[in-house]
Design a protein around this motif. Sequence first.
Motif, PDB file in Angstrom:
ATOM      1  N   ASP A  50       1.064  -1.264  -0.055  1.00  0.00           N
ATOM      2  CA  ASP A  50       0.034   0.030  -0.062  1.00  0.00           C
ATOM      3  C   ASP A  50       0.780   1.165   0.144  1.00  0.00           C
ATOM      4  O   ASP A  50       0.659   2.275  -0.716  1.00  0.00           O
ATOM      5  CB  ASP A  50      -0.908  -0.072   1.346  1.00  0.00           C
ATOM      6  N   MET A  53       2.211   1.875  -3.337  1.00  0.00           N
ATOM      7  CA  MET A  53       1.566   2.325  -4.210  1.00  0.00           C
ATOM      8  C   MET A  53       1.395   4.025  -4.063  1.00  0.00           C
ATOM      9  O   MET A  53       1.486   4.882  -5.037  1.00  0.00           O
ATOM     10  CB  MET A  53       0.069   1.863  -4.239  1.00  0.00           C
ATOM     11  N   GLN A  54       1.360   4.578  -2.685  1.00  0.00           N
ATOM     12  CA  GLN A  54       1.301   5.848  -2.434  1.00  0.00           C
ATOM     13  C   GLN A  54       2.529   6.599  -2.851  1.00  0.00           C
ATOM     14  O   GLN A  54       2.604   7.550  -3.384  1.00  0.00           O
ATOM     15  CB  GLN A  54       1.391   6.148  -0.905  1.00  0.00           C
ATOM     16  N   ASN A  56       4.569   5.508  -5.441  1.00  0.00           N
ATOM     17  CA  ASN A  56       4.255   5.667  -6.845  1.00  0.00           C
ATOM     18  C   ASN A  56       3.444   6.779  -7.241  1.00  0.00           C
ATOM     19  O   ASN A  56       3.712   7.686  -8.164  1.00  0.00           O
ATOM     20  CB  ASN A  56       3.865   4.404  -7.569  1.00  0.00           C
ATOM     21  N   ASP A  57       2.089   7.221  -6.596  1.00  0.00           N
ATOM     22  CA  ASP A  57       1.493   8.272  -6.929  1.00  0.00           C
ATOM     23  C   ASP A  57       2.104   9.600  -6.616  1.00  0.00           C
ATOM     24  O   ASP A  57       2.078  10.416  -7.474  1.00  0.00           O
ATOM     25  CB  ASP A  57       0.332   8.298  -6.112  1.00  0.00           C
ATOM     26  N   LEU A  58       3.058   9.723  -5.500  1.00  0.00           N
ATOM     27  CA  LEU A  58       3.765  10.840  -5.304  1.00  0.00           C
ATOM     28  C   LEU A  58       4.714  11.138  -6.343  1.00  0.00           C
ATOM     29  O   LEU A  58       5.312  12.206  -6.675  1.00  0.00           O
ATOM     30  CB  LEU A  58       4.362  10.767  -3.933  1.00  0.00           C
ATOM     31  N   GLN A  59       5.350   9.977  -6.692  1.00  0.00           N
ATOM     32  CA  GLN A  59       6.574  10.139  -7.707  1.00  0.00           C
ATOM     33  C   GLN A  59       5.933  10.682  -9.276  1.00  0.00           C
ATOM     34  O   GLN A  59       6.627  11.594  -9.787  1.00  0.00           O
ATOM     35  CB  GLN A  59       7.152   8.930  -8.199  1.00  0.00           C
ATOM     36  N   ASP A  60       4.524  10.098  -9.323  1.00  0.00           N
ATOM     37  CA  ASP A  60       3.976  10.574 -10.730  1.00  0.00           C
ATOM     38  C   ASP A  60       3.728  12.164 -10.572  1.00  0.00           C
ATOM     39  O   ASP A  60       3.896  12.860 -11.401  1.00  0.00           O
ATOM     40  CB  ASP A  60       2.725   9.880 -11.067  1.00  0.00           C
ATOM     41  N   GLN A  61       3.374  12.487  -9.282  1.00  0.00           N
ATOM     42  CA  GLN A  61       3.227  13.987  -8.902  1.00  0.00           C
ATOM     43  C   GLN A  61       4.130  14.858  -9.267  1.00  0.00           C
ATOM     44  O   GLN A  61       4.182  15.844  -9.501  1.00  0.00           O
ATOM     45  CB  GLN A  61       2.537  14.264  -7.610  1.00  0.00           C
ATOM     46  N   ARG A  64       5.700  15.585 -12.565  1.00  0.00           N
ATOM     47  CA  ARG A  64       4.901  16.585 -13.358  1.00  0.00           C
ATOM     48  C   ARG A  64       4.797  18.069 -12.645  1.00  0.00           C
ATOM     49  O   ARG A  64       4.440  19.010 -13.209  1.00  0.00           O
ATOM     50  CB  ARG A  64       3.173  16.384 -13.469  1.00  0.00           C
TER      51      ARG A  64
END
Length: 103
Positions: A50, A53-54, A56-61, A64
């Motif tokens: 879990d 996954m958090q 990964n989301d922060l890395q995507d942010q 960008r």
Amino acid sequence: MNVEFTFNTRLGINLPDLNKKWEDLDITAQGDILAKWEQYRGNIPDRIKDIEMQINDLQDQLYRESNFTRSCELNSDIAELASIINDLWIWYRTGDEVQVSHF
């Protein structure tokens, strides 16, 4: 029982809090504690997944993000989550080295 399991909000799992040294507990108490710990310990890989996954989301942010201050905040959040994962792996491995003492 000579142990309480207390929920650790940072790690998101229950951790043992022994009232005595492990060696001072009788075999039955050690076995009971290990059985209970295995239940909690078994949730650690799911907790790590879990958190990954958090991250990964922060890395995507972060990828960008153009605002430097916000990028620093995201990096800090990622570092904290990575630290939590490290601590969870330490707790997960703790179960491998603890055994019931036979007198």
